[in-house]
Design an enzyme around this catalytic site. Structure first.
Site, mmCIF file in Angstrom:
data_model
loop_
_atom_site.group_PDB
_atom_site.id
_atom_site.type_symbol
_atom_site.label_atom_id
_atom_site.label_comp_id
_atom_site.label_asym_id
_atom_site.label_seq_id
_atom_site.Cartn_x
_atom_site.Cartn_y
_atom_site.Cartn_z
ATOM 1 N N PHE A 1 77.581 -61.514 13.688
ATOM 2 C CA PHE A 1 77.481 -62.647 12.766
ATOM 3 C C PHE A 1 76.252 -62.445 11.888
ATOM 4 C CE2 PHE A 1 76.506 -66.815 11.170
ATOM 5 C CZ PHE A 1 77.757 -67.312 10.870
ATOM 6 N N VAL A 2 76.472 -62.342 10.590
ATOM 7 C CA VAL A 2 75.364 -62.043 9.688
ATOM 8 C C VAL A 2 75.112 -63.192 8.705
ATOM 9 C CG1 VAL A 2 75.396 -59.525 9.827
ATOM 10 C CG2 VAL A 2 76.936 -60.679 8.230
ATOM 11 N N ASP B 1 75.683 -67.693 5.001
ATOM 12 C CA ASP B 1 75.047 -68.835 5.657
ATOM 13 C C ASP B 1 75.506 -69.029 7.094
ATOM 14 O OD1 ASP B 1 77.728 -69.742 4.967
ATOM 15 O OD2 ASP B 1 77.019 -71.751 5.493
ATOM 16 N N ASP C 1 86.026 -60.206 5.770
ATOM 17 C CA ASP C 1 86.043 -60.317 7.220
ATOM 18 C C ASP C 1 87.507 -60.166 7.679
ATOM 19 O OD1 ASP C 1 85.546 -61.024 9.836
ATOM 20 O OD2 ASP C 1 84.488 -62.867 9.398
HETATM 21 C C1 PRP Z 1 83.142 -66.264 3.375
HETATM 22 C C2 PRP Z 1 83.081 -65.136 2.362
HETATM 23 C C3 PRP Z 1 84.515 -64.923 1.995
HETATM 24 C C4 PRP Z 1 85.249 -65.250 3.268
HETATM 25 C C5 PRP Z 1 85.580 -63.989 3.979
HETATM 26 O O1 PRP Z 1 83.170 -67.465 2.693
HETATM 27 O O2 PRP Z 1 82.304 -65.477 1.256
HETATM 28 O O3 PRP Z 1 84.932 -65.770 0.943
HETATM 29 O O4 PRP Z 1 84.364 -66.039 4.083
HETATM 30 O O5 PRP Z 1 86.265 -64.260 5.168
HETATM 31 P P1 PRP Z 1 87.742 -63.769 5.434
HETATM 32 O O6 PRP Z 1 87.826 -62.319 5.027
HETATM 33 O O7 PRP Z 1 87.875 -63.950 6.934
HETATM 34 O O8 PRP Z 1 88.685 -64.635 4.670
HETATM 35 P P2 PRP Z 1 82.915 -68.875 3.397
HETATM 36 O O9 PRP Z 1 84.251 -69.500 3.734
HETATM 37 O O10 PRP Z 1 81.963 -68.711 4.545
HETATM 38 O O11 PRP Z 1 82.299 -69.751 2.233
HETATM 39 P P3 PRP Z 1 80.867 -69.638 1.509
HETATM 40 O O12 PRP Z 1 80.888 -68.352 0.696
HETATM 41 O O13 PRP Z 1 80.816 -70.843 0.629
HETATM 42 O O14 PRP Z 1 79.798 -69.620 2.576
#
Ligand code: PRP
Length: 175
Positions: A151-152, A158, A102
């Site tokens: 938002f997916v 999740d 992201d």
């Molecule tokens: C999500 C995804 C990445 C990160 C990407 O993890 O799995 O690790 O966000 O976002 P960024 O490019 O803006 O840094 P999340 O923090 O939602 O944790 P999760 O995988 O445990 O749901």
């Protein structure tokens, strides 16, 4: 699961087809030598298990936990490791397996951390990429799908710990 708030963005069939392609591509790129997949918890666990089974060669697995201090603060780059690897990656070929890139803050940080451990090579495989959201540079070597900025949830992703076990990646409409 039928939920009026959900719209399919990438279907299960498309996900599985693309993962088979990625598995074949990675297998061809690493015909010999050791290879570690590092899964970033928690969201990437579904992608990891399907990608590992799409491989045409042996692959070793390990897991890492990362915490960012609130999404709204993500540009500050406050990231920390909450669960470290069990193994040393020195001299090994490593592929970081992520569900989504992201802002790029998480993977930009992680590449710096893992680079210091002197792997032989290190690349990123991410199922989903939102390039228009990028704040930090990240090179995604193996990308599943580029998606627009919605938002997916699903297939590991999740909202407040719900929806991870959907087969499809879906947009979640605000209530
Ligand atoms: C999500 C995804 C990445 C990160 C990407 O993890 O799995 O690790 O966000 O976002 P960024 O490019 O803006 O840094 P999340 O923090 O939602 O944790 P999760 O995988 O445990 O749901």
């Amino acid at each position: 699961m039928t939920d009026p708030k959900l719209t399919v963005v990438v279907s299960s069939e498309k996900i599985q087809t693309r993962i088979r392609e990625l598995g074949a591509q990675i297998s061809a790129d690493y015909p010999t030598g050791d290879l570690y997949f590092i899964c970033i918890l928690k969201g990437a666990c579904f992608f990891l298990t399907d990608l590992a089974r799409a491989m045409k060669r042996d692959v070793s697995l390990d897991f890492m936990g990362i915490s960012t201090y609130g999404k709204e603060k993500s540009s500050s780059g406050e990231v920390r490791v909450t669960k470290d690897l069990d193994i040393s990656i020195e001299g090994s070929n490593v592929i970081i397996v992520e569900d989504i890139v992201d802002s790029g803050v998480t993977l930009n940080y992680l590449m710096h951390v893992l680079d210091q451990r002197k792997p032989r090579s290190i690349r990123i495989a991410a199922l989903l990429d939102k390039p228009e959201r990028r704040l930090r540079p990240v090179h995604v070597h193996y990308a599943g799908f580029q998606i627009e900025d919605r938002f997916v949830v699903g297939y590991g992703l999740d909202h407040a710990e719900k929806y991870r076990n959907l087969d499809d990646v879906c947009a979640l409409d605000p209530e």
